[in-house]
Design a protein around this motif. Structure first.
Motif, mmCIF file in Angstrom:
data_model
loop_
_atom_site.group_PDB
_atom_site.id
_atom_site.type_symbol
_atom_site.label_atom_id
_atom_site.label_comp_id
_atom_site.label_asym_id
_atom_site.label_seq_id
_atom_site.Cartn_x
_atom_site.Cartn_y
_atom_site.Cartn_z
ATOM 1 N N ASP A 1 0.806 -1.218 0.000
ATOM 2 C CA ASP A 1 0.000 0.000 0.000
ATOM 3 C C ASP A 1 0.832 1.258 0.000
ATOM 4 O O ASP A 1 0.461 2.236 0.639
ATOM 5 C CB ASP A 1 -0.831 -0.032 1.295
ATOM 6 C CG ASP A 1 -2.276 0.283 1.031
ATOM 7 O OD1 ASP A 1 -2.611 0.480 -0.140
ATOM 8 O OD2 ASP A 1 -3.035 0.335 1.993
ATOM 9 N N PRO B 1 -9.185 1.090 8.200
ATOM 10 C CA PRO B 1 -8.640 1.794 7.035
ATOM 11 C C PRO B 1 -8.244 0.871 5.880
ATOM 12 O O PRO B 1 -8.481 1.210 4.730
ATOM 13 C CB PRO B 1 -7.411 2.519 7.591
ATOM 14 C CG PRO B 1 -7.670 2.676 9.034
ATOM 15 C CD PRO B 1 -8.498 1.499 9.451
ATOM 16 N N ARG B 2 -7.640 -0.301 6.182
ATOM 17 C CA ARG B 2 -7.229 -1.152 5.058
ATOM 18 C C ARG B 2 -8.438 -1.608 4.242
ATOM 19 O O ARG B 2 -8.391 -1.648 3.014
ATOM 20 C CB ARG B 2 -6.444 -2.379 5.531
ATOM 21 C CG ARG B 2 -6.049 -3.260 4.330
ATOM 22 C CD ARG B 2 -5.230 -4.459 4.688
ATOM 23 N NE ARG B 2 -3.944 -4.078 5.216
ATOM 24 C CZ ARG B 2 -3.383 -4.627 6.274
ATOM 25 N NH1 ARG B 2 -4.004 -5.576 6.932
ATOM 26 N NH2 ARG B 2 -2.202 -4.223 6.689
ATOM 27 N N PRO C 1 -6.283 -5.391 15.878
ATOM 28 C CA PRO C 1 -6.686 -6.157 14.694
ATOM 29 C C PRO C 1 -5.965 -5.696 13.422
ATOM 30 O O PRO C 1 -5.427 -4.577 13.378
ATOM 31 C CB PRO C 1 -8.187 -5.868 14.594
ATOM 32 C CG PRO C 1 -8.588 -5.439 15.956
ATOM 33 C CD PRO C 1 -7.412 -4.745 16.547
ATOM 34 N N PRO C 2 -5.965 -6.530 12.379
ATOM 35 C CA PRO C 2 -5.276 -6.172 11.136
ATOM 36 C C PRO C 2 -5.845 -4.915 10.488
ATOM 37 O O PRO C 2 -7.051 -4.651 10.583
ATOM 38 C CB PRO C 2 -5.539 -7.386 10.213
ATOM 39 C CG PRO C 2 -6.159 -8.439 11.039
ATOM 40 C CD PRO C 2 -6.635 -7.832 12.314
ATOM 41 N N ILE D 1 -4.785 9.865 10.362
ATOM 42 C CA ILE D 1 -6.098 10.288 10.857
ATOM 43 C C ILE D 1 -6.414 9.427 12.083
ATOM 44 O O ILE D 1 -6.113 8.234 12.098
ATOM 45 C CB ILE D 1 -7.187 10.009 9.785
ATOM 46 C CG1 ILE D 1 -6.748 10.498 8.403
ATOM 47 C CG2 ILE D 1 -8.541 10.549 10.197
ATOM 48 C CD1 ILE D 1 -6.768 11.966 8.205
ATOM 49 N N THR E 1 1.622 -1.110 10.976
ATOM 50 C CA THR E 1 2.739 -0.948 10.040
ATOM 51 C C THR E 1 2.912 0.523 9.673
ATOM 52 O O THR E 1 4.036 0.995 9.475
ATOM 53 C CB THR E 1 2.483 -1.784 8.767
ATOM 54 O OG1 THR E 1 2.069 -3.091 9.171
ATOM 55 C CG2 THR E 1 3.716 -1.886 7.906
ATOM 56 N N THR E 2 1.806 1.244 9.593
ATOM 57 C CA THR E 2 1.881 2.669 9.257
ATOM 58 C C THR E 2 2.683 3.423 10.320
ATOM 59 O O THR E 2 3.541 4.243 9.994
ATOM 60 C CB THR E 2 0.456 3.255 9.123
ATOM 61 O OG1 THR E 2 -0.227 2.498 8.127
ATOM 62 C CG2 THR E 2 0.474 4.710 8.738
ATOM 63 N N PRO F 1 0.323 6.833 4.990
ATOM 64 C CA PRO F 1 0.937 8.072 5.471
ATOM 65 C C PRO F 1 2.394 7.828 5.854
ATOM 66 O O PRO F 1 2.728 6.738 6.326
ATOM 67 C CB PRO F 1 0.128 8.410 6.732
ATOM 68 C CG PRO F 1 -1.141 7.656 6.614
ATOM 69 C CD PRO F 1 -0.828 6.429 5.829
ATOM 70 N N ILE G 1 -10.363 9.525 5.720
ATOM 71 C CA ILE G 1 -9.319 8.699 5.093
ATOM 72 C C ILE G 1 -9.700 8.405 3.640
ATOM 73 O O ILE G 1 -8.868 8.512 2.733
ATOM 74 C CB ILE G 1 -9.093 7.385 5.895
ATOM 75 C CG1 ILE G 1 -8.434 7.708 7.238
ATOM 76 C CG2 ILE G 1 -8.244 6.390 5.106
ATOM 77 C CD1 ILE G 1 -8.233 6.515 8.170
HETATM 78 P P1 ADP Z 1 -1.694 -3.035 10.159
HETATM 79 O O1 ADP Z 1 -0.198 -3.008 10.096
HETATM 80 O O2 ADP Z 1 -2.252 -2.670 11.493
HETATM 81 O O3 ADP Z 1 -2.281 -4.327 9.629
HETATM 82 P P2 ADP Z 1 -1.485 -0.906 8.201
HETATM 83 O O4 ADP Z 1 -0.642 0.046 8.966
HETATM 84 O O5 ADP Z 1 -0.806 -1.710 7.130
HETATM 85 O O6 ADP Z 1 -2.268 -1.887 9.187
HETATM 86 O O7 ADP Z 1 -2.702 -0.077 7.572
HETATM 87 C C1 ADP Z 1 -3.314 -0.413 6.359
HETATM 88 C C2 ADP Z 1 -3.536 0.824 5.525
HETATM 89 O O8 ADP Z 1 -4.534 1.619 6.157
HETATM 90 C C3 ADP Z 1 -2.330 1.730 5.372
HETATM 91 O O9 ADP Z 1 -1.606 1.438 4.210
HETATM 92 C C4 ADP Z 1 -2.928 3.113 5.267
HETATM 93 O O10 ADP Z 1 -3.234 3.430 3.920
HETATM 94 C C5 ADP Z 1 -4.209 2.993 6.042
HETATM 95 N N1 ADP Z 1 -4.118 3.550 7.414
HETATM 96 C C6 ADP Z 1 -3.910 2.867 8.554
HETATM 97 N N2 ADP Z 1 -3.943 3.693 9.613
HETATM 98 C C7 ADP Z 1 -4.170 4.936 9.131
HETATM 99 C C8 ADP Z 1 -4.329 6.231 9.735
HETATM 100 N N3 ADP Z 1 -4.281 6.398 11.067
HETATM 101 N N4 ADP Z 1 -4.567 7.281 8.928
HETATM 102 C C9 ADP Z 1 -4.646 7.123 7.594
HETATM 103 N N5 ADP Z 1 -4.513 5.938 6.960
HETATM 104 C C10 ADP Z 1 -4.291 4.847 7.721
#
Ligand code: ADP
Length: 338
Positions: free
Chosen positions: A17, A217-218, A60-61, A29, A66-67, A22, A189
């Protein structure tokens, strides 16, 4: 150039992604409290000229773990290396990353609950004292060398905090739980990400996509990409409320955000298992899926929005599930013509 690209021989295996993610906390956000606490820790570490403490994210996922692991190194202006927990099968898999660390670097381990005990124990001294024991040579000639590492910040992410051992959990100075996003946050978002994807969207359409995105968000990103494709192929490229609704209907994503898998689960529970109680194995066998898929991927959302409950005797469909699917009385409803 973002600092994480400095380690170009270690691409982030998780990053499907890059365009929408961000890269600074100011672009994120929601999660305001988490961001505020992290800002304090980052600022203090900078003032002390010290390395940032190890951080554990759980939740949760798709909620931003990761962000954060992308944004924090950017705030600290240090490089980052991304590792996946399941790929660390033995301590030797960790050695190159640890011995090649740059000062104050971030090491991110995703799904950290999946590292084996031996790797976990190897991490203890690395995290606590910035040193490791290296065994060089074999058999009789084997020698143990104590190696001092550069100070580093470990960021761990897990969807299963309960599976982490106490000793590992306790070695993280900062622990943050990420929660689901509100509808307003998710709408924002969607609007921001539509701009990043260069597609025009109006606010009611963004709200519609957000409301069918499980507060995640994902999921919102995936839905947005599909609606964008639909708008460009079946409409004039602009995402209006009507376009969003038609696209989501075509993808069989309903007003609650349920997808085909969820509906198949509910159909199995309500029609085949008479509403329950039914065990996960029974439902999984009928759906031709694995019980793990059910427990990890389907049930958490159905439980969260109260369409099912888990009882000692098995899963039960709630009155809300019957009402949503129109299966209240004769249990025919939705499924009679499907
Ligand atoms: P996780 O690692 O918890 O599974 P990620 O960090 O990969 O989730 O988030 C998935 C996607 O969701 C990111 O690529 C981003 O586009 C979006 N995202 C996640 N958190 C935010 C946030 N706080 N604000 C804006 N976009 C977000």
């Amino acid at each position: 150039m973002s600092r994480e690209k400095i380690l170009s021989n270690h691409p982030n295996p998780q990053d499907d992604d890059p365009k929408l993610r961000p890269s600074r906390m100011s672009e994120m956000i929601g999660q305001r409290k988490v961001i505020e606490r992290l800002r304090i820790a980052i600022e203090a570490a900078k003032k002390r000229n010290d390395v940032l403490g190890h951080i554990l994210f759980d939740g949760p996922p798709g909620l931003g773990k990761t962000t954060f692991a992308h944004c924090i190194p950017n705030e600290m202006n240090v490089p980052v290396e991304f590792l996946a927990g399941p790929s660390l099968k033995a301590p030797k898999d960790l050695v190159p990353s640890l011995t090649n660390l740059q000062s104050d670097q971030v090491l991110f381990i995703d799904e950290i609950h999946r590292i084996p005990k031996a790797v976990e124990e190897y991490l203890y001294t690395a995290m606590e004292d910035f040193r490791i024991d290296l065994i060089i040579g074999d058999g009789l000639h084997a020698r143990t060398h104590n190696v001092t590492l550069k100070p580093f910040t470990l960021i761990g992410a897990t969807t299963r905090a309960g599976m982490l051992t106490g000793p590992l959990r306790d070695r993280f100075q900062i622990r943050e739980h990420l929660d689901f996003y509100t509808l307003d946050e998710l709408t924002l978002i969607v609007i921001k990400n539509a701009a990043k994807l260069n597609v025009e969207i109006d606010e009611p359409a963004a709200y519609e996509i957000a409301s069918r995105s499980r507060n995640t968000p994902r999921v919102a990103n995936n839905r947005l990409r599909w609606v964008r494709d639909y708008a460009q192929s079946r409409a004039d490229g602009v995402i209006t409320l009507d376009v969003a609704k038609s696209a989501l209907q075509m993808a069989q994503i309903d007003e609650l955000g349920l997808d085909r898998q969820d509906l198949k689960y509910l159909e199995t529970l309500i029609r085949v298992c008479m509403g329950g109680p039914a065990g996960a194995e029974t439902i999984a066998a009928t759906m031709n899926a694995s019980a793990d898929t059910l427990v990890d991927e389907i049930e958490p959302f159905l439980l969260r929005i109260e369409l099912i409950t888990r009882t000692p005797r098995g899963r039960v469909a709630t009155a809300k599930a019957h009402a949503h699917l129109g299966t209240g009385g004769d249990r025919g409803g939705l499924f009679s013509d499907s």
